[in-house]
Every structure is written in C-alpha cells, then in structure tokens.
Design a protein around this motif. Structure first.
Motif, short mmCIF file in Angstrom:
data_model
loop_
_atom_site.label_atom_id
_atom_site.label_comp_id
_atom_site.label_asym_id
_atom_site.label_seq_id
_atom_site.Cartn_x
_atom_site.Cartn_y
_atom_site.Cartn_z
N ILE A 50 0.84 -1.20 0.00
CA ILE A 50 0.00 0.00 0.00
C ILE A 50 0.87 1.25 0.00
O ILE A 50 0.61 2.20 -0.74
N ARG A 51 1.94 1.22 0.80
CA ARG A 51 2.83 2.38 0.89
C ARG A 51 3.48 2.64 -0.46
O ARG A 51 3.56 3.79 -0.90
N LYS A 52 3.93 1.58 -1.14
CA LYS A 52 4.56 1.76 -2.45
C LYS A 52 3.57 2.34 -3.45
O LYS A 52 3.90 3.25 -4.21
N PHE A 55 2.96 5.99 -2.71
CA PHE A 55 4.12 6.80 -3.06
C PHE A 55 4.20 7.02 -4.56
O PHE A 55 4.37 8.14 -5.03
N TYR A 56 4.04 5.94 -5.34
CA TYR A 56 4.11 6.06 -6.79
C TYR A 56 2.94 6.89 -7.33
O TYR A 56 3.10 7.63 -8.28
N LYS A 62 2.48 14.44 -8.87
CA LYS A 62 3.44 15.55 -8.81
C LYS A 62 4.00 15.85 -10.20
O LYS A 62 4.12 17.01 -10.58
N LYS A 63 4.31 14.80 -10.95
CA LYS A 63 4.86 14.99 -12.30
C LYS A 63 3.82 15.58 -13.23
O LYS A 63 4.15 16.33 -14.15
N SER A 64 2.55 15.26 -13.01
CA SER A 64 1.51 15.77 -13.90
C SER A 64 1.04 17.16 -13.47
O SER A 64 0.18 17.74 -14.11
N GLY A 65 1.59 17.68 -12.36
CA GLY A 65 1.25 19.02 -11.89
C GLY A 65 -0.05 19.09 -11.13
O GLY A 65 -0.63 20.17 -10.98
N MET A 66 -0.55 17.95 -10.63
CA MET A 66 -1.83 17.95 -9.92
C MET A 66 -1.71 18.38 -8.47
O MET A 66 -2.70 18.64 -7.83
#
Length: 67
Positions: A50-52, A55-56, A62-66
C-alpha cells in the motif's frame, strides 16, 4: 508471501493445519510466538504494498502538476 512463509516452515499457521493448542499445553507459547511472527509478516507485506502504491501515485500526480 507463501514462498517466504514456507521457507520458514510457517505456512501451516495460515493454511489451517497448525491448530492452536490449549493455553495449558506446553507448546502454546511457541505456537503464539510463531503465529505473531506470521501476522507481522503479513501486515508488513500488505502495508508495504500500500505504501509503495501511494508513493508512486503521489509521484505521478506531482509529475503531472496535480499537486
């Protein structure tokens, strides 16, 4: 998970073949200890997965700017 438990000869604790002895049985404390080890492994595995995933998912947002 099953492979890890079988290598530690703990698979019987989750497949039902290792029955809980009575509390007065001399093997009760060992059974309880091994049962707790198995529960700990399962919880660690599940929460690790669940943690992985969380995190992903956060990285992807974050990469998509959301965020």
């Amino acid at each position: 998970m099953i492979i890890a438990l079988s290598t530690k000869t703990k698979l019987e604790l989750i497949d039902g073949t290792a029955k809980e002895p009575s509390k007065t049985n001399s093997s009760y404390h060992s059974w309880k200890l091994y049962n707790n080890i198995v529960v700990s492994c399962i919880v660690h595995f599940i929460f690790g997965s669940i943690r992985k995933k969380a995190f992903y998912g956060w990285i992807k947002q974050k990469k998509s700017g959301m965020t």
